[in-house]
Design a protein around this motif. Structure first.
Motif, short mmCIF file in Angstrom:
data_model
loop_
_atom_site.label_atom_id
_atom_site.label_comp_id
_atom_site.label_asym_id
_atom_site.label_seq_id
_atom_site.Cartn_x
_atom_site.Cartn_y
_atom_site.Cartn_z
N THR A 217 45.26 31.46 46.31
CA THR A 217 46.16 31.96 47.23
C THR A 217 47.81 32.71 46.35
N VAL A 218 46.80 33.86 44.93
CA VAL A 218 47.74 34.23 44.87
C VAL A 218 47.89 35.77 44.91
N ASP A 219 49.30 36.69 45.03
CA ASP A 219 49.27 38.27 44.63
C ASP A 219 49.36 38.63 43.88
N ILE A 220 48.12 39.86 43.20
CA ILE A 220 47.67 39.89 42.21
C ILE A 220 47.13 41.27 42.24
N ALA A 221 47.54 42.12 41.74
CA ALA A 221 46.79 43.88 41.58
C ALA A 221 45.87 43.57 41.07
N ASP A 222 44.45 44.22 40.96
CA ASP A 222 43.23 44.72 40.55
C ASP A 222 43.21 45.31 39.73
N SER A 223 44.74 45.87 39.41
CA SER A 223 44.95 46.04 37.63
C SER A 223 45.71 44.97 37.33
N THR A 224 46.12 44.33 37.21
CA THR A 224 46.84 43.22 36.62
C THR A 224 45.71 42.18 36.46
N ILE A 225 44.21 41.66 37.55
CA ILE A 225 43.31 41.41 36.88
C ILE A 225 42.56 41.83 35.68
N HIS A 226 42.76 42.89 35.73
CA HIS A 226 42.63 44.11 34.48
C HIS A 226 42.86 43.64 33.50
N ASP B 35 52.20 29.36 51.14
CA ASP B 35 53.15 30.94 50.99
C ASP B 35 52.37 31.28 48.97
N ARG B 36 52.24 32.79 48.91
CA ARG B 36 51.98 33.05 47.34
C ARG B 36 52.47 33.13 46.25
N LEU B 37 51.84 32.87 45.15
CA LEU B 37 52.55 33.04 44.28
C LEU B 37 52.60 34.78 43.54
N GLN B 38 53.48 35.34 42.91
CA GLN B 38 53.11 36.59 42.32
C GLN B 38 52.63 36.75 41.16
N PHE B 39 51.71 37.46 41.21
CA PHE B 39 50.73 37.57 38.99
C PHE B 39 51.70 39.04 39.06
N PRO B 40 52.93 38.89 38.41
CA PRO B 40 52.91 40.47 38.11
C PRO B 40 52.62 40.94 36.45
N LEU C 12 44.87 40.99 32.86
CA LEU C 12 44.64 39.82 32.25
C LEU C 12 43.36 39.32 31.47
N LEU C 13 42.60 39.17 31.78
CA LEU C 13 40.82 39.57 32.06
C LEU C 13 40.78 40.23 29.98
N SER C 14 41.83 41.56 30.41
CA SER C 14 41.36 41.82 28.82
C SER C 14 42.52 41.09 27.38
N GLN C 15 42.88 39.87 28.27
CA GLN C 15 43.69 38.67 27.10
C GLN C 15 43.23 37.37 26.79
N CYS C 16 41.92 37.66 27.44
CA CYS C 16 40.65 36.62 27.75
C CYS C 16 39.39 36.81 26.73
N PRO C 17 39.50 36.40 25.60
CA PRO C 17 37.89 37.35 24.89
C PRO C 17 36.88 36.06 25.69
N VAL C 18 36.86 35.59 25.53
CA VAL C 18 35.92 34.35 25.58
C VAL C 18 35.53 33.77 27.20
N ARG D 51 37.37 45.53 40.19
CA ARG D 51 36.76 46.10 38.99
C ARG D 51 37.11 44.55 37.89
N ILE D 52 35.43 44.95 37.75
CA ILE D 52 35.64 43.15 36.48
C ILE D 52 35.20 43.51 35.21
#
Length: 171
Positions: free
Chosen positions: A100-109, A76-81, A111-117, A133-134
């Motif tokens: 295999t993680v539950d993660i919304a597009d807005s959450t990925i966006h 089953d999946r982990l949720q990434f709130p 998360l990416l904003s917190q990874c500058p490199v 959206r990347i």
């Protein structure tokens, strides 16, 4: 961990969830000060419960030193709130893989904003977004797969909005 003499830079943890809603063993292991300078972390998660559970906060407490992070769920999946993703800071993270993680597009966006490199992102068989959206000024490689057999939650579109350094896109 108690008997290891040198620094710990790479750590892999396989974890089976016990359906109780608590993470005492994971929290205990990852709370160790011996992991304070951890650079590479890999979590293999196996959940035999009928419900999804969030990624434990203790798994992500080392975000400020990580260079490589891989989170893979087996059953089953982990949720990434979103709250978790937006509170993290990954100033050194270069490689991120979520499988295999539950993660919304807005959450990925967020998360990416917190990874500058961040240079490499792999999203494999996740659920929670139809349109991905990347936007990343540092991303060089993107791998995306969708393993859903049902139409609900199936990835329909990948939009690379602002990623000027992308060299490789692997569907």
């Amino acid at each position: 961990l108690r008997t290891h003499k040198g620094p710990i830079h790479r750590f892999s943890l396989s974890w089976s969830y016990d359906c109780s809603g608590h993470f005492p063993i994971v929290d205990s292991i990852l709370g160790s000060h011996r992991l304070d300078n951890l650079q590479e972390f890999e979590l293999f998660y196996n959940n035999n419960c009928s419900q999804n559970h969030p990624v434990p906060w203790s798994v992500l407490r080392l975000s400020h030193t990580l260079r490589i992070l891989s989170i893979r769920s087996v059953c089953d999946r982990l949720q990434f709130p979103m709250e978790t993703a937006c509170m993290l800071n990954f100033p050194h993270l270069k490689e991120l893989a979520l499988s295999t993680v539950d993660i919304a597009d807005s959450t990925i966006h967020c998360l990416l904003s917190q990874c500058p490199v961040l240079e490499s992102l792999v999203l494999d068989g996740n659920r929670g977004y139809r349109r991905l959206r990347i936007c990343s000024l540092s991303l060089r490689s993107l791998g995306v797969s969708d393993s859903h057999s049902s139409e609900e939650g199936k990835l329909e579109e990948v939009i690379i909005e602002n990623a000027p350094l992308i060299e490789r896109l692997t569907p």
